[in-house]
Scaffold this motif. Structure first.
Motif: not given
Length: 326
Positions: A126-139
């Motif tokens: 998601d371009p809106d999220n992977y350009t945010k420093v500190g964004y956390t994705q669970k996997a």
């Protein structure tokens, strides 16, 4: 009548013999298929324990290491969990083509351990999220045995359902400033040159290797205002005070300009050492991305917080002169 009866007996006998042989052959074939079917191995999903997540130098990938009870050869997959199996895609690959061809391939388990590269663009998706420093994705990070699909094929719907059924715990992947900068640089390269994918790739690679590392940021400025410089490309020279090594990474504590009051914590991937080692008392020049403040516990149990640097290059000049820093 007798002649007809005698003539018919061998015909009937022959028919019975053929029927018996055919039945025997059919039963044998059926038995063989049943045996073959029972020997087919089913795909199994194993949970894993991720022991380390670090950002690769000059790249946006996370490098993860971990352990698992899966057998040797089991394939590692990293994916967001979803109720819809079609939404679950693998976001990792092996180190430098583990299939021996140099092409992207599945990371595999060996002696209960694994290493994999995780693509944040693929994982976050998601371009809106992977350009945010500190964004956390669970996997979920799982191992899959008896899975015949090649890496380009990714996860089948059946494999995705098996992962959901295993109900694995998720791992948090947090975007660093260096990852976001790298991803942004790819966008810049694409917009400046869209003539071909190969020229874009070449431009991106060239850009990462020709970064301008600042030498005008003093240690005092970095220590006093770490947030301002976090994510900046910086360069420092100093004497190595301490070396901590494992199979994949080396951590250093460096006295900047020989001043033992100005200590910099440096994290580097062993790949940039090209088989060499850094020793205590060596004089080194290190280039990298400012990581803000790194905290650790001293042997006395005291918490120590100092500026950190994720190294992308290091030059070792050997043992520092006795009068260095005086």
């Amino acid at each position: 009548m007798k002649r007809r009866t005698l003539f018919a007996l061998p015909v009937i006998s022959l028919a019975l013999l053929l029927t018996a042989c055919g039945g025997s052959s059919s039963n044998s074939s059926s038995s063989g298929n049943s045996s073959s079917s029972s020997q087919e191995k089913t795909t199994e999903v194993y949970t894993t324990k991720v022991t380390s997540i670090k950002v690769m130098p000059d790249d946006s990938d996370w490098k993860i290491t971990g352990t698992t009870d899966a057998p040797d050869g089991a394939k590692i997959a990293v994916t967001q969990l979803s109720d819809d199996p079609l939404d679950m895609e693998n976001s990792c690959e092996g180190i430098d083509g583990e299939d021996g061809t140099g092409n992207a391939s599945w990371p595999k388990v060996k002696n209960g351990k694994f290493t994999a590269l995780v693509d944040p663009i693929e994982l976050v998706d998601d371009p809106d999220n992977y350009t945010k420093v500190g964004y956390t994705q669970k996997a979920a990070v799982v191992a899959i045995s008896n899975y015949s699909k090649s890496w380009p094929d990714g996860l089948t719907s059946k494999a995705a359902k098996a992962i959901n059924k295993a109900n694995p715990k998720t791992v948090k992947f947090t975007l660093s400033s260096s990852q976001v900068k790298y991803i942004d640089s790819l966008d810049d390269d694409d917009s400046s040159d869209k003539s071909s994918s190969s020229s874009s790739s070449s431009s991106s690679s060239s850009s990462s290797k020709t970064k301008n590392y600042r030498t005008d940021v003093s240690y005092d400025s970095l220590a006093r205002d770490p947030k301002t410089y976090k994510g900046e490309y910086l360069q420092y020279t100093g004497e190595v005070m301490q070396v901590l090594e494992d199979d994949s990474y080396t951590d250093l504590r460096i006295a900047v300009n020989g001043n033992y009051d100005d200590v910099l914590y440096v994290e580097l991937d062993n790949s940039i050492l090209h088989g060499k080692r850094i020793l205590e008392d060596d004089l080194v020049t290190v280039k990298g991305v400012s990581a803000g403040i790194i905290s650790y516990k001293a042997t006395s149990g005291t918490k120590i917080s100092i500026p950190g640097l994720e190294a992308t290059e290091i030059t070792d000049s050997g043992t520092a002169p006795d009068d260095y820093g005086e």
